[in-house]
Design an enzyme around this catalytic site. Structure first.
Site, PDB file in Angstrom:
ATOM      1  CB  SER A  74      -1.092   0.166   1.196  1.00  0.00           C
ATOM      2  OG  SER A  74      -0.166  -0.243   2.288  1.00  0.00           O
TER       3      SER A  74
ATOM      4  CG  ASP B   3      -4.591   5.470   7.009  1.00  0.00           C
ATOM      5  OD1 ASP B   3      -3.076   5.135   7.297  1.00  0.00           O
ATOM      6  OD2 ASP B   3      -5.144   4.787   6.143  1.00  0.00           O
TER       7      ASP B   3
ATOM      8  CG  HIS C 121      -1.467   3.622   4.593  1.00  0.00           C
ATOM      9  ND1 HIS C 121      -2.478   3.255   5.333  1.00  0.00           N
ATOM     10  CD2 HIS C 121      -1.015   2.730   3.855  1.00  0.00           C
ATOM     11  CE1 HIS C 121      -2.785   1.920   5.134  1.00  0.00           C
ATOM     12  NE2 HIS C 121      -1.946   1.523   4.267  1.00  0.00           N
TER      13      HIS C 121
END
Length: 372
Positions: A68, A348, A351
């Site tokens: 991610s 968040d 990340h």
């Protein structure tokens, strides 16, 4: 991080919080002016590159493998937070599969090369062939070197996808001569290991298996024709907001940071060995660990910290039952967003924000020089 309500990926840190008492797991310690001007005319500056000392290499292609931190739209899970509001709120203004409010590491490295971000593998058949000229992104949120708790393609499978593109002559050997690969993953491997193992005595051996497989994969990418490969060191996992929450975002988890340090030591040794065997500097480490720590302490022009509370996330759930992007059955938002995401290093609980990635990128630029 892999709960049923919101499967927002990077590392399954929550599983490890229960075993944080085992903090002693590891006791270890160019072109000439004419060509430059020509490329400058051909390639207009992207927003991500404004104000940076980016390079202009018209023939460069970027191929991305990872999770991610570099995914720009490959996650197939419809429940993934990367496809929900408010992800993408800063750039491009809507969710695009990036695990951030805006740009991620891939976007900044592409801008350094003077190219647009490579198209996500999952979108390759939905765009004009001309969009493939900058390379392709195979990274997928939640994945790792090995299989993880997510069912997305691991690194070996991602390389299989790349090999298919080469065999189908989407990219010829000649095309690949000036290409660069970005490899960024392994955090999810540790998350999956910790989630499945109560006894962590085998964690050292697991790190060895990750590094050994990673070395095989890096060599495979090189054998397919990519002459320059950048692989990221793991970030200080203990400084991610999820483990830092127990200290009200004031302190990092030293247990997780020890894991990061051990992994990075082994990675450094392996990359040195690979470069020695090839007798070329094929592989370059992008030290995310140091870059994160430097970014935490970075200052603005007035001498103030850019990120006043660097471990605190900008977007969070209204309670422990929710996370960034969560909504209830009526569609009502169950998350809050800070006033200025650019002033938050983390978007968040796992990340970085666009501002965070920009700060990391500014630290990595000297290492990126080695790729060109």
């Amino acid at each position: 991080m892999y709960g049923k309500k919101n499967r927002c990926y990077k590392d399954t840190i929550s599983s490890f919080s229960k075993t944080s008492a085992s903090s002693n797991i590891f006791q270890m310690d160019k072109k000439s002016n004419f060509l430059f001007l020509l490329f400058s005319i051909i390639f207009t500056e992207t927003p991500a590159a404004k104000g940076s000392n980016r390079h202009q290499f018209g023939s460069t292609k970027l191929f991305v493998f990872g999770d991610s931190y570099v995914d720009t739209g490959n996650s197939r899970n419809p429940a993934s937070c990367s496809w929900k509001e408010p992800y993408g709120i800063t750039f491009p203004g809507k969710p695009t599969g990036r695990f951030s409010d805006g740009r991620v590491l891939t976007d900044y490295i592409a801008s350094f090369s003077g190219i647009s971000s490579p198209i996500a593998y999952e979108r390759r058949k939905l765009v004009k062939k001309s969009k493939l000229q900058f390379g392709m992104n195979f990274a997928c949120g939640g994945t790792g070197v090995f299989d993880t708790l997510d069912n997305g393609p691991n690194m070996t499978t991602q390389i299989n996808f790349f090999q298919q593109q080469v065999e189908q002559e989407v990219y010829s050997k000649c095309n690949l001569n000036s290409s660069v690969a970005l490899v960024s993953l392994a955090g999810n491997d540790y998350g999956a290991f910790v989630a499945k193992h109560v006894d962590l005595k085998d964690l050292r051996a697991f790190t060895s298996s990750i590094i050994n497989q990673l070395a095989i994969n890096l060599e495979r990418i090189r054998s397919l024709g990519v002459p320059k490969i950048a692989v990221t060191a793991i970030e200080p996992m203990g400084c991610l907001p999820h483990p830092a929450a127990s200290s009200s975002y004031q302190n990092c988890s030293e247990t997780w940071n020890l894991i990061s340090n051990f992994h990075n030591q082994m990675l450094q040794q392996t990359v040195q060995k690979l470069n020695g065997e090839s007798r070329k500097s094929v592989f370059t480490i992008l030290d995310l660990n140091s870059a994160f720590r430097s970014a935490f302490k970075s200052q603005d022009r007035a001498g103030n910290l850019k990120f006043k509370h660097p471990l605190k996330p900008c977007c969070v759930g209204v309670s422990k039952d929710y996370s960034c992007g969560s909504v209830d059955k009526t569609g009502a938002r169950k998350y809050t967003i800070c006033k200025n995401p650019e002033r938050s290093f983390f978007w968040d609980t796992l990340h970085p924000s666009q501002g965070g990635w920009r700060a990391v990128y500014s630290v990595l630029q000297s290492s990126l020089q080695q790729l060109y």
